[in-house]
Design a protein around this motif. Structure first.
Motif, PDB file in Angstrom:
ATOM      1  N   ARG A 117       0.599  -0.804   0.674  1.00 53.71           N
ATOM      2  CA  ARG A 117      -0.058  -0.098   0.136  1.00 53.71           C
ATOM      3  C   ARG A 117       0.522   1.581   0.040  1.00 53.71           C
ATOM      4  NH1 ARG A 117      -4.840   1.888   4.150  1.00 53.71           N
ATOM      5  NH2 ARG A 117      -5.625   3.090   2.726  1.00 53.71           N
ATOM      6  N   SER A 118       0.653   1.743  -1.154  1.00 48.98           N
ATOM      7  CA  SER A 118       1.381   3.018  -0.924  1.00 48.98           C
ATOM      8  C   SER A 118       1.177   4.097   0.234  1.00 48.98           C
ATOM      9  CB  SER A 118       1.449   4.272  -2.400  1.00 48.98           C
ATOM     10  OG  SER A 118      -0.229   4.365  -1.993  1.00 48.98           O
ATOM     11  N   ALA A 119       1.563   5.479   0.414  1.00 51.03           N
ATOM     12  CA  ALA A 119       1.424   6.567   1.252  1.00 51.03           C
ATOM     13  C   ALA A 119       0.004   7.117   0.824  1.00 51.03           C
ATOM     14  CB  ALA A 119       2.675   6.983   1.639  1.00 51.03           C
ATOM     15  N   PRO A 120      -0.652   7.500   1.644  1.00 52.00           N
ATOM     16  CA  PRO A 120      -1.996   8.553   1.148  1.00 52.00           C
ATOM     17  C   PRO A 120      -1.239   9.934   0.233  1.00 52.00           C
ATOM     18  CG  PRO A 120      -1.778   8.926   3.711  1.00 52.00           C
ATOM     19  CD  PRO A 120      -0.089   8.153   3.090  1.00 52.00           C
ATOM     20  N   VAL A 121      -2.781   9.697  -0.986  1.00 53.27           N
ATOM     21  CA  VAL A 121      -1.817  10.518  -2.071  1.00 53.27           C
ATOM     22  C   VAL A 121      -3.124  11.572  -1.864  1.00 53.27           C
ATOM     23  CG1 VAL A 121      -1.928  10.266  -4.504  1.00 53.27           C
ATOM     24  CG2 VAL A 121      -1.459   8.787  -3.499  1.00 53.27           C
ATOM     25  N   ALA A 122      -2.287  12.979  -1.568  1.00 58.56           N
ATOM     26  CA  ALA A 122      -3.342  14.242  -2.282  1.00 58.56           C
ATOM     27  C   ALA A 122      -3.758  14.784  -3.399  1.00 58.56           C
ATOM     28  CB  ALA A 122      -2.918  14.639  -1.640  1.00 58.56           C
ATOM     29  N   ASP A 123      -3.026  13.881  -4.497  1.00 60.89           N
ATOM     30  CA  ASP A 123      -3.571  13.994  -6.079  1.00 60.89           C
ATOM     31  C   ASP A 123      -5.124  13.245  -6.691  1.00 60.89           C
ATOM     32  OD1 ASP A 123      -1.450  16.021  -5.974  1.00 60.89           O
ATOM     33  OD2 ASP A 123      -0.053  14.778  -6.483  1.00 60.89           O
ATOM     34  N   GLU A 124      -5.628  13.776  -7.392  1.00 58.50           N
ATOM     35  CA  GLU A 124      -6.621  13.312  -7.800  1.00 58.50           C
ATOM     36  C   GLU A 124      -6.059  12.411  -8.926  1.00 58.50           C
ATOM     37  OE1 GLU A 124     -11.243  13.923 -10.351  1.00 58.50           O
ATOM     38  OE2 GLU A 124     -10.047  16.230  -9.692  1.00 58.50           O
ATOM     39  N   LEU A 125      -6.649  10.908  -8.534  1.00 62.56           N
ATOM     40  CA  LEU A 125      -5.930   9.686  -9.827  1.00 62.56           C
ATOM     41  C   LEU A 125      -6.500   9.950 -10.790  1.00 62.56           C
ATOM     42  CD1 LEU A 125      -4.353   6.995  -7.108  1.00 62.56           C
ATOM     43  CD2 LEU A 125      -2.934   9.709  -8.079  1.00 62.56           C
ATOM     44  N   LEU A 126      -6.226  10.048 -11.890  1.00 62.05           N
ATOM     45  CA  LEU A 126      -7.143   9.969 -13.411  1.00 62.05           C
ATOM     46  C   LEU A 126      -6.852   9.114 -14.269  1.00 62.05           C
ATOM     47  CD1 LEU A 126      -6.089  13.838 -14.824  1.00 62.05           C
ATOM     48  CD2 LEU A 126      -8.255  13.417 -12.856  1.00 62.05           C
ATOM     49  N   ALA A 127      -5.916   7.877 -14.048  1.00 63.75           N
ATOM     50  CA  ALA A 127      -5.514   6.985 -14.764  1.00 63.75           C
ATOM     51  C   ALA A 127      -4.571   6.283 -13.594  1.00 63.75           C
ATOM     52  CB  ALA A 127      -4.731   6.715 -15.827  1.00 63.75           C
ATOM     53  N   LEU A 128      -4.879   4.490 -14.036  1.00 63.86           N
ATOM     54  CA  LEU A 128      -3.539   3.793 -13.604  1.00 63.86           C
ATOM     55  C   LEU A 128      -2.684   2.521 -14.276  1.00 63.86           C
ATOM     56  CD1 LEU A 128      -2.302   2.957 -10.215  1.00 63.86           C
ATOM     57  CD2 LEU A 128      -4.060   1.213 -10.159  1.00 63.86           C
ATOM     58  N   ARG A 129      -1.453   2.613 -14.319  1.00 65.38           N
ATOM     59  CA  ARG A 129      -0.701   1.345 -15.379  1.00 65.38           C
ATOM     60  C   ARG A 129       0.868   1.090 -14.790  1.00 65.38           C
ATOM     61  NH1 ARG A 129       3.318   1.437 -19.289  1.00 65.38           N
ATOM     62  NH2 ARG A 129       1.678   0.435 -20.796  1.00 65.38           N
ATOM     63  N   TRP A 130       0.360  -0.383 -14.978  1.00 61.10           N
ATOM     64  CA  TRP A 130       2.091  -0.514 -14.823  1.00 61.10           C
ATOM     65  C   TRP A 130       2.384  -0.571 -16.143  1.00 61.10           C
ATOM     66  CZ3 TRP A 130       2.458  -3.201 -10.027  1.00 61.10           C
ATOM     67  CH2 TRP A 130       1.526  -3.200  -9.247  1.00 61.10           C
ATOM     68  N   SER A 131       4.117  -0.941 -15.822  1.00 59.04           N
ATOM     69  CA  SER A 131       4.990  -1.066 -16.583  1.00 59.04           C
ATOM     70  C   SER A 131       5.210  -1.950 -17.315  1.00 59.04           C
ATOM     71  CB  SER A 131       6.913  -0.542 -16.138  1.00 59.04           C
ATOM     72  OG  SER A 131       6.655  -1.717 -14.989  1.00 59.04           O
ATOM     73  N   ASP A 132       5.743  -2.289 -18.290  1.00 57.25           N
ATOM     74  CA  ASP A 132       5.196  -3.523 -19.496  1.00 57.25           C
ATOM     75  C   ASP A 132       6.515  -4.601 -18.430  1.00 57.25           C
ATOM     76  OD1 ASP A 132       4.373  -1.896 -21.447  1.00 57.25           O
ATOM     77  OD2 ASP A 132       5.823  -1.294 -22.478  1.00 57.25           O
ATOM     78  N   ASP A 133       7.049  -4.386 -18.190  1.00 55.81           N
ATOM     79  CA  ASP A 133       7.940  -4.801 -16.995  1.00 55.81           C
ATOM     80  C   ASP A 133       7.759  -5.585 -15.976  1.00 55.81           C
ATOM     81  OD1 ASP A 133       8.573  -3.258 -15.556  1.00 55.81           O
ATOM     82  OD2 ASP A 133      10.629  -3.814 -15.468  1.00 55.81           O
ATOM     83  N   MET A 138       2.242   2.768 -11.976  1.00 60.72           N
ATOM     84  CA  MET A 138       1.871   4.539 -12.121  1.00 60.72           C
ATOM     85  C   MET A 138       1.105   5.370 -12.647  1.00 60.72           C
ATOM     86  SD  MET A 138       4.864   4.643 -15.931  1.00 60.72           S
ATOM     87  CE  MET A 138       3.904   2.452 -16.101  1.00 60.72           C
ATOM     88  N   ALA A 139       0.697   6.518 -12.147  1.00 60.25           N
ATOM     89  CA  ALA A 139      -0.230   7.265 -12.205  1.00 60.25           C
ATOM     90  C   ALA A 139      -0.599   8.387 -12.710  1.00 60.25           C
ATOM     91  CB  ALA A 139      -0.937   7.344 -10.270  1.00 60.25           C
ATOM     92  N   LEU A 140      -1.663   8.545 -13.440  1.00 58.36           N
ATOM     93  CA  LEU A 140      -2.028  10.467 -13.668  1.00 58.36           C
ATOM     94  C   LEU A 140      -2.555  10.786 -12.758  1.00 58.36           C
ATOM     95  CD1 LEU A 140      -1.297  12.580 -16.124  1.00 58.36           C
ATOM     96  CD2 LEU A 140      -3.597  11.461 -17.408  1.00 58.36           C
ATOM     97  N   ALA A 141      -2.525  11.845 -12.599  1.00 61.26           N
ATOM     98  CA  ALA A 141      -2.944  12.414 -11.613  1.00 61.26           C
ATOM     99  C   ALA A 141      -3.360  14.728 -11.638  1.00 61.26           C
ATOM    100  CB  ALA A 141      -2.556  12.769 -10.469  1.00 61.26           C
ATOM    101  N   VAL A 142      -4.059  14.272 -11.178  1.00 62.39           N
ATOM    102  CA  VAL A 142      -3.859  16.123 -11.468  1.00 62.39           C
ATOM    103  C   VAL A 142      -3.440  16.619  -9.967  1.00 62.39           C
ATOM    104  CG1 VAL A 142      -5.817  18.590 -11.287  1.00 62.39           C
ATOM    105  CG2 VAL A 142      -6.676  17.075 -12.347  1.00 62.39           C
ATOM    106  N   ALA A 143      -2.380  17.852  -9.873  1.00 64.24           N
ATOM    107  CA  ALA A 143      -1.693  18.630  -8.417  1.00 64.24           C
ATOM    108  C   ALA A 143      -3.332  18.808  -7.909  1.00 64.24           C
ATOM    109  CB  ALA A 143      -1.382  19.097  -9.184  1.00 64.24           C
ATOM    110  N   PRO A 179      -6.201  15.896 -20.628  1.00 65.57           N
ATOM    111  CA  PRO A 179      -5.069  14.668 -19.568  1.00 65.57           C
ATOM    112  C   PRO A 179      -4.033  14.494 -20.891  1.00 65.57           C
ATOM    113  CG  PRO A 179      -7.353  14.161 -19.741  1.00 65.57           C
ATOM    114  CD  PRO A 179      -7.269  15.404 -20.772  1.00 65.57           C
ATOM    115  N   PRO A 180      -2.550  14.126 -20.527  1.00 61.89           N
ATOM    116  CA  PRO A 180      -2.246  12.852 -21.294  1.00 61.89           C
ATOM    117  C   PRO A 180      -2.200  11.804 -21.019  1.00 61.89           C
ATOM    118  CG  PRO A 180      -0.320  14.155 -19.897  1.00 61.89           C
ATOM    119  CD  PRO A 180      -1.854  14.573 -19.385  1.00 61.89           C
ATOM    120  N   GLU A 181      -2.324  11.411 -21.821  1.00 62.00           N
ATOM    121  CA  GLU A 181      -1.852   9.138 -21.618  1.00 62.00           C
ATOM    122  C   GLU A 181      -1.422   9.098 -21.466  1.00 62.00           C
ATOM    123  OE1 GLU A 181      -3.294   7.580 -25.106  1.00 62.00           O
ATOM    124  OE2 GLU A 181      -4.380   9.326 -26.136  1.00 62.00           O
ATOM    125  N   LEU A 182      -1.419   7.493 -20.596  1.00 66.17           N
ATOM    126  CA  LEU A 182      -0.885   7.050 -19.470  1.00 66.17           C
ATOM    127  C   LEU A 182       0.031   5.667 -20.762  1.00 66.17           C
ATOM    128  CD1 LEU A 182      -1.388   6.423 -16.308  1.00 66.17           C
ATOM    129  CD2 LEU A 182       0.974   7.470 -16.910  1.00 66.17           C
TER     130      LEU A 182
END
Length: 182
Positions: A117-133, A138-143, A179-182
């Protein structure tokens, strides 16, 4: 149709029927889709399908239901969470599942073992993705705490390597209209 793509060598699609999600694989011989799985799920439920086409994850009010699509004989599992997930991601080889809630990000090894589990995230997460390996999340967020201007919201990329701890590396992407694409 909510998604269409390749799951391993198969052409697959995820279809929402309003009260259920159905995964189909295209039968080249029959010239039509063949249903692989249908599970109850509300229209807006978050979902993730592994890139190899072997697993489907669906978010619900008390966690994530993980379902093998075929061939493994594994029973569906429910991974409990403290809040309903907003975003889900399965690693490309279906080794790990990640879920984002308003208070942080979770990850589980599908073979079993403790959840990360990550530390708490204050940003609004918009997308979530694993790296190819499958090692980095990775998460895309609005600060958090930034106002939207005519240039758009202030985006950032959060990156975790669960093996290294619960704090993300941040990459500020700046203000953008889309928003940028992940």
């Amino acid at each position: 149709v909510r998604w269409m793509g390749f799951g391993g060598p198969r052409l697959m699609r995820l279809v929402s029927t309003g009260s259920a999600l159905r995964v189909d694989a295209w039968s080249w011989r029959a010239g039509q889709p063949v249903p692989l799985l249908q599970v109850p799920a509300p229209e807006a439920a978050p979902w993730a399908l592994s890139a190899d086409g072997s697993h489907l994850a669906i978010g619900g009010p008390d966690g994530v239901r993980l379902q093998a699509l075929e061939g493994t004989g594994a029973a569906p599992r429910t991974l409990a969470m403290t809040a309903p997930p907003r975003w889900l991601a399965l690693s490309p080889q279906a080794e790990r599942l990640a879920a984002a809630t308003p208070d942080g990000v979770w990850a589980w090894p599908l073979a079993g073992g403790p959840a990360w589990r990550s530390a708490p995230v204050a940003d609004e997460l918009l997308a979530l993705r694993w790296s190819d390996d499958g090692q980095m999340l990775m998460a895309l967020a609005v600060a958090a705490g930034t106002a939207t201007s005519r240039q758009g919201p202030d985006y950032r990329l959060l990156r975790w390597r669960p093996a290294d701890g619960d704090r993300p590396t941040l990459l500020n992407l700046g203000r953008q209209l889309r928003p940028p694409e992940l």
